[in-house]
Scaffold this active site. Structure first.
Site, mmCIF file in Angstrom:
data_model
loop_
_atom_site.group_PDB
_atom_site.id
_atom_site.type_symbol
_atom_site.label_atom_id
_atom_site.label_comp_id
_atom_site.label_asym_id
_atom_site.label_seq_id
_atom_site.Cartn_x
_atom_site.Cartn_y
_atom_site.Cartn_z
ATOM 1 N N ASP A 121 0.864 -1.186 0.000
ATOM 2 C CA ASP A 121 0.000 0.000 0.000
ATOM 3 C C ASP A 121 0.898 1.233 0.000
ATOM 4 O OD1 ASP A 121 -2.135 1.790 0.303
ATOM 5 O OD2 ASP A 121 -1.973 1.714 2.488
ATOM 6 N N ILE A 122 0.879 1.978 -1.108
ATOM 7 C CA ILE A 122 1.718 3.170 -1.237
ATOM 8 C C ILE A 122 0.880 4.400 -0.913
ATOM 9 C CG2 ILE A 122 3.163 4.540 -2.802
ATOM 10 C CD1 ILE A 122 3.605 1.943 -4.443
ATOM 11 N N GLY A 123 1.155 4.985 0.253
ATOM 12 C CA GLY A 123 0.436 6.176 0.676
ATOM 13 C C GLY A 123 1.297 7.410 0.523
ATOM 14 N N ASN A 124 0.712 8.576 0.780
ATOM 15 C CA ASN A 124 1.445 9.834 0.647
ATOM 16 C C ASN A 124 2.572 9.971 1.666
ATOM 17 O OD1 ASN A 124 0.001 11.328 -1.508
ATOM 18 N ND2 ASN A 124 -1.725 10.918 -0.171
ATOM 19 N N THR A 125 2.402 9.363 2.845
ATOM 20 C CA THR A 125 3.402 9.479 3.910
ATOM 21 C C THR A 125 4.287 8.251 3.999
ATOM 22 O OG1 THR A 125 1.830 10.846 5.154
ATOM 23 C CG2 THR A 125 3.719 9.987 6.375
ATOM 24 N N SER A 148 -7.020 4.029 -4.695
ATOM 25 C CA SER A 148 -7.048 2.562 -4.680
ATOM 26 C C SER A 148 -6.895 1.992 -3.273
ATOM 27 C CB SER A 148 -6.018 1.968 -5.640
ATOM 28 O OG SER A 148 -4.726 2.417 -5.361
ATOM 29 N N ASP A 149 -6.345 2.773 -2.325
ATOM 30 C CA ASP A 149 -6.305 2.325 -0.926
ATOM 31 C C ASP A 149 -7.720 2.237 -0.357
ATOM 32 O OD1 ASP A 149 -6.527 5.121 -1.154
ATOM 33 O OD2 ASP A 149 -5.445 5.515 0.703
ATOM 34 N N ARG A 150 -8.577 3.186 -0.755
ATOM 35 C CA ARG A 150 -9.962 3.190 -0.269
ATOM 36 C C ARG A 150 -10.773 2.059 -0.901
ATOM 37 N NH1 ARG A 150 -12.001 8.959 -1.349
ATOM 38 N NH2 ARG A 150 -13.908 8.151 -0.402
ATOM 39 N N THR A 179 -2.798 10.092 5.700
ATOM 40 C CA THR A 179 -2.422 11.486 5.432
ATOM 41 C C THR A 179 -3.679 12.356 5.412
ATOM 42 O OG1 THR A 179 -0.597 10.628 4.107
ATOM 43 C CG2 THR A 179 -1.091 12.968 3.874
#
Length: 249
Positions: free
Chosen positions: A7-11, A105-107, A128
């Site tokens: 999971d690639i998030g902003n933070t 896509s995380d949601r 984030t």
């Protein structure tokens, strides 16, 4: 049979090696803004020894440039295809009239992780941004995006000269006796109010009751402080990716 899920998030970036029974064998967390080939190469060394056993690789991502770098490294080192969630057909899992391109896509992964076709859920993800996603049986209705707690805290201390850097934590008292406790109270009880109110408004607007799932780094701090019962599912995004792969074989 193993899956490499990320999971690639902003933070931050969470990457897990998972077996076919959804046991997380290894989890690493990387800082998104530190992504470089050298940094990735070093951190991926553990996963390389399982490359022949890894059957599929799937990521959810809201940072295209970071996904591109990870995809390049994995393709070179593992000699395997790397998929992003939006490349996978999710119509068997969720029905929605919402434009999927407009939903992170995380949601979508969180929704797939939560959905069971029988109950209604609101997923609150403390990332984030603080996001709310509404699921009625097998339908994804849409959601709400509010400012993230840590992001808001950092912005406040950056813009307000006399407010120091503060680590967010749970507080019991509402009235602060110094700057730090006043800010912590404002954020903790302020976000409790925001979450309670949004849940109440969703229930009123849809005329339904919901199970509430909290996920993301700060979720545990709110477990017993909201007006509703909650379930904590820390790795819900990863579980959604697993569900997607395990049922698409």
């Amino acid at each position: 049979k193993m899956y490499l899920l990320g999971d690639i998030g902003n933070t931050e970036i969470k990457i897990c090696l998972v077996n076919s029974n959804y046991k997380i064998l290894k989890k690493i967390i990387l800082k998104t803004n530190s992504i470089s080939y050298k940094y990735l190469d070093y951190n991926f060394s553990f996963f390389l020894k399982y490359s022949t056993k890894i059957q599929k690789i799937l990521f959810s991502s809201v940072v295209p440039i970071a996904f591109k770098k990870i995809k390049l490294l994995i393709s070179k080192k593992f000699k395997k295809k790397v998929f992003e969630l939006k490349e996978i057909n999710i119509n068997n899992f969720i029905q929605t009239k919402v434009n999927k391109k407009q939903v992170g896509s995380d949601r979508i992964a969180n929704t797939i992780g939560a959905i069971n076709n029988k109950e209604n859920f609101i997923v609150v993800d403390f990332g984030t941004a603080t996001t709310f996603d509404v699921i009625i049986k097998n339908k994804y209705l849409g959601g709400i995006i509010a400012p993230g707690i840590n992001l808001s805290l950092k912005t406040l201390s950056k813009k307000a000269y006399l407010i120091p850097k503060i680590n967010f934590s749970k507080v019991k008292k509402v009235i602060g006796t110094n700057t730090s406790s006043a800010v912590k109270s404002g954020f903790f009880w302020g976000y409790c109010g925001l979450i309670n109110n949004i849940i109440k408004l969703i229930s009123r607007e849809t005329n339904k009751s919901y199970k509430i799932i909290l996920t993301g780094g700060l979720s545990h701090l709110f477990k017993n402080s909201l007006n509703v019962k909650t379930l904590i599912k820390k790795d819900l995004t990863i579980y959604g990716l697993y569900k997607l792969l395990n049922n698409n074989n």
